[in-house]
Design a protein around this motif. Structure first.
Motif, PDB file in Angstrom:
ATOM      1  N   GLY A 155       9.116  61.649  93.185  1.00  0.00           N
ATOM      2  CA  GLY A 155       9.702  62.776  92.450  1.00  0.00           C
ATOM      3  C   GLY A 155      11.219  62.726  92.429  1.00  0.00           C
ATOM      4  O   GLY A 155      11.835  62.749  91.345  1.00  0.00           O
ATOM      5  N   PRO A 156      11.853  62.651  93.600  1.00  0.00           N
ATOM      6  CA  PRO A 156      13.309  62.568  93.607  1.00  0.00           C
ATOM      7  C   PRO A 156      13.861  61.330  92.894  1.00  0.00           C
ATOM      8  O   PRO A 156      14.872  61.409  92.201  1.00  0.00           O
ATOM      9  N   ALA A 157      13.187  60.198  93.031  1.00  0.00           N
ATOM     10  CA  ALA A 157      13.643  58.979  92.353  1.00  0.00           C
ATOM     11  C   ALA A 157      13.565  59.135  90.841  1.00  0.00           C
ATOM     12  O   ALA A 157      14.456  58.686  90.113  1.00  0.00           O
ATOM     13  N   ALA A 158      12.513  59.765  90.359  1.00  0.00           N
ATOM     14  CA  ALA A 158      12.369  59.988  88.922  1.00  0.00           C
ATOM     15  C   ALA A 158      13.444  60.949  88.413  1.00  0.00           C
ATOM     16  O   ALA A 158      14.002  60.746  87.326  1.00  0.00           O
ATOM     17  N   GLU A 159      13.752  61.967  89.199  1.00  0.00           N
ATOM     18  CA  GLU A 159      14.809  62.903  88.803  1.00  0.00           C
ATOM     19  C   GLU A 159      16.166  62.201  88.731  1.00  0.00           C
ATOM     20  O   GLU A 159      16.938  62.426  87.790  1.00  0.00           O
ATOM     21  N   ARG A 160      16.455  61.348  89.724  1.00  0.00           N
ATOM     22  CA  ARG A 160      17.716  60.600  89.699  1.00  0.00           C
ATOM     23  C   ARG A 160      17.759  59.651  88.506  1.00  0.00           C
ATOM     24  O   ARG A 160      18.792  59.509  87.853  1.00  0.00           O
ATOM     25  N   ALA A 161      16.641  58.994  88.227  1.00  0.00           N
ATOM     26  CA  ALA A 161      16.584  58.074  87.094  1.00  0.00           C
ATOM     27  C   ALA A 161      16.815  58.815  85.780  1.00  0.00           C
ATOM     28  O   ALA A 161      17.550  58.341  84.911  1.00  0.00           O
ATOM     29  N   ALA A 162      16.206  59.983  85.641  1.00  0.00           N
ATOM     30  CA  ALA A 162      16.388  60.781  84.425  1.00  0.00           C
ATOM     31  C   ALA A 162      17.849  61.207  84.278  1.00  0.00           C
ATOM     32  O   ALA A 162      18.412  61.137  83.175  1.00  0.00           O
ATOM     33  N   ALA A 163      18.461  61.623  85.373  1.00  0.00           N
ATOM     34  CA  ALA A 163      19.867  62.025  85.316  1.00  0.00           C
ATOM     35  C   ALA A 163      20.755  60.843  84.939  1.00  0.00           C
ATOM     36  O   ALA A 163      21.688  60.987  84.132  1.00  0.00           O
ATOM     37  N   THR A 164      20.463  59.683  85.497  1.00  0.00           N
ATOM     38  CA  THR A 164      21.216  58.466  85.172  1.00  0.00           C
ATOM     39  C   THR A 164      21.081  58.130  83.696  1.00  0.00           C
ATOM     40  O   THR A 164      22.073  57.808  83.021  1.00  0.00           O
ATOM     41  N   LEU A 165      19.870  58.226  83.184  1.00  0.00           N
ATOM     42  CA  LEU A 165      19.631  57.903  81.781  1.00  0.00           C
ATOM     43  C   LEU A 165      20.288  58.922  80.854  1.00  0.00           C
ATOM     44  O   LEU A 165      20.884  58.547  79.835  1.00  0.00           O
ATOM     45  N   ARG A 166      20.201  60.203  81.197  1.00  0.00           N
ATOM     46  CA  ARG A 166      20.870  61.229  80.379  1.00  0.00           C
ATOM     47  C   ARG A 166      22.384  60.998  80.348  1.00  0.00           C
ATOM     48  O   ARG A 166      23.023  61.122  79.297  1.00  0.00           O
ATOM     49  N   GLY A 199      14.711  59.904  74.393  1.00  0.00           N
ATOM     50  CA  GLY A 199      14.146  61.252  74.472  1.00  0.00           C
ATOM     51  C   GLY A 199      12.660  61.244  74.782  1.00  0.00           C
ATOM     52  O   GLY A 199      12.177  62.049  75.593  1.00  0.00           O
ATOM     53  N   SER A 200      11.936  60.320  74.186  1.00  0.00           N
ATOM     54  CA  SER A 200      10.495  60.211  74.456  1.00  0.00           C
ATOM     55  C   SER A 200      10.245  59.837  75.912  1.00  0.00           C
ATOM     56  O   SER A 200       9.359  60.398  76.559  1.00  0.00           O
ATOM     57  N   TYR A 201      11.018  58.891  76.416  1.00  0.00           N
ATOM     58  CA  TYR A 201      10.868  58.487  77.815  1.00  0.00           C
ATOM     59  C   TYR A 201      11.124  59.689  78.733  1.00  0.00           C
ATOM     60  O   TYR A 201      10.339  59.952  79.650  1.00  0.00           O
ATOM     61  N   LEU A 202      12.199  60.412  78.480  1.00  0.00           N
ATOM     62  CA  LEU A 202      12.536  61.553  79.331  1.00  0.00           C
ATOM     63  C   LEU A 202      11.481  62.652  79.261  1.00  0.00           C
ATOM     64  O   LEU A 202      11.195  63.307  80.271  1.00  0.00           O
ATOM     65  N   GLN A 203      10.896  62.852  78.096  1.00  0.00           N
ATOM     66  CA  GLN A 203       9.837  63.858  77.970  1.00  0.00           C
ATOM     67  C   GLN A 203       8.558  63.419  78.669  1.00  0.00           C
ATOM     68  O   GLN A 203       7.853  64.245  79.240  1.00  0.00           O
ATOM     69  N   ASP A 204       8.260  62.135  78.640  1.00  0.00           N
ATOM     70  CA  ASP A 204       7.024  61.621  79.236  1.00  0.00           C
ATOM     71  C   ASP A 204       7.120  61.423  80.743  1.00  0.00           C
ATOM     72  O   ASP A 204       6.090  61.391  81.429  1.00  0.00           O
ATOM     73  N   LEU A 205       8.325  61.286  81.256  1.00  0.00           N
ATOM     74  CA  LEU A 205       8.516  60.961  82.672  1.00  0.00           C
ATOM     75  C   LEU A 205       7.854  61.962  83.631  1.00  0.00           C
ATOM     76  O   LEU A 205       7.115  61.541  84.527  1.00  0.00           O
ATOM     77  N   PRO A 206       8.053  63.268  83.477  1.00  0.00           N
ATOM     78  CA  PRO A 206       7.425  64.197  84.429  1.00  0.00           C
ATOM     79  C   PRO A 206       5.896  64.108  84.437  1.00  0.00           C
ATOM     80  O   PRO A 206       5.273  64.168  85.503  1.00  0.00           O
ATOM     81  N   ALA A 207       5.283  63.944  83.287  1.00  0.00           N
ATOM     82  CA  ALA A 207       3.820  63.841  83.224  1.00  0.00           C
ATOM     83  C   ALA A 207       3.337  62.551  83.880  1.00  0.00           C
ATOM     84  O   ALA A 207       2.296  62.541  84.545  1.00  0.00           O
ATOM     85  N   ALA A 208       4.082  61.473  83.712  1.00  0.00           N
ATOM     86  CA  ALA A 208       3.695  60.204  84.335  1.00  0.00           C
ATOM     87  C   ALA A 208       3.794  60.298  85.854  1.00  0.00           C
ATOM     88  O   ALA A 208       2.903  59.832  86.570  1.00  0.00           O
ATOM     89  N   VAL A 209       4.844  60.933  86.342  1.00  0.00           N
ATOM     90  CA  VAL A 209       4.994  61.126  87.784  1.00  0.00           C
ATOM     91  C   VAL A 209       3.841  61.963  88.316  1.00  0.00           C
ATOM     92  O   VAL A 209       3.225  61.625  89.330  1.00  0.00           O
ATOM     93  N   GLU A 210       3.519  63.038  87.622  1.00  0.00           N
ATOM     94  CA  GLU A 210       2.409  63.897  88.044  1.00  0.00           C
ATOM     95  C   GLU A 210       1.090  63.132  88.020  1.00  0.00           C
ATOM     96  O   GLU A 210       0.253  63.295  88.910  1.00  0.00           O
ATOM     97  N   ALA A 211       0.895  62.293  87.009  1.00  0.00           N
ATOM     98  CA  ALA A 211      -0.340  61.505  86.925  1.00  0.00           C
ATOM     99  C   ALA A 211      -0.458  60.544  88.111  1.00  0.00           C
ATOM    100  O   ALA A 211      -1.554  60.343  88.642  1.00  0.00           O
TER     101      ALA A 211
END
Length: 105
Positions: free
Chosen positions: A77-88, A17-29
């Motif tokens: 962005g798209p790769a991070a979204e796919r990774a998040a979906a895979t992890l969920r 859950g922490s990884y998924l919450q932090d992922l969008p901010a890391a991508v934006e950074a």
């Protein structure tokens, strides 16, 4: 998700859950970094965290960003979204209950 047996479902749920919450901010950074060095540092940290979940495609893209491959930024962005979906999906198959805030990312 073999860590569930070692760490327990609750602990793994928090970690995922922490990884998924932090992922969008890391991508934006990464995308908004002012210098290649800033971008490299954030990409390196995110690559390490992503490797813990065997998100190999995202890790490969982040490696390219670390190497200052500007073309890799377009797919982040798209790769991070796919990774998040895979992890969920993996978390759901393992029976983990994620915080609703991390599940909707």
């Amino acid at each position: 998700m073999e860590d569930v047996a070692d760490l327990g479902a609750e602990t793994v749920s928090v970690i995922v859950g922490s990884y998924l919450q932090d992922l969008p901010a890391a991508v934006e950074a990464i995308l908004s970094a002012g210098t290649a060095e800033e971008r490299r540092k954030v990409a390196h940290r995110l690559k390490g965290a992503s490797a813990n979940f065997a998100l190999d495609r995202l890790c490969d893209l982040l490696r390219r960003i670390e190497e200052d491959d500007g073309a890799a930024l377009d797919g982040l962005g798209p790769a991070a979204e796919r990774a998040a979906a895979t992890l969920r999906a993996a978390a759901a198959r393992a029976g983990l209950h994620l915080d609703p805030a991390s599940a909707k990312q």
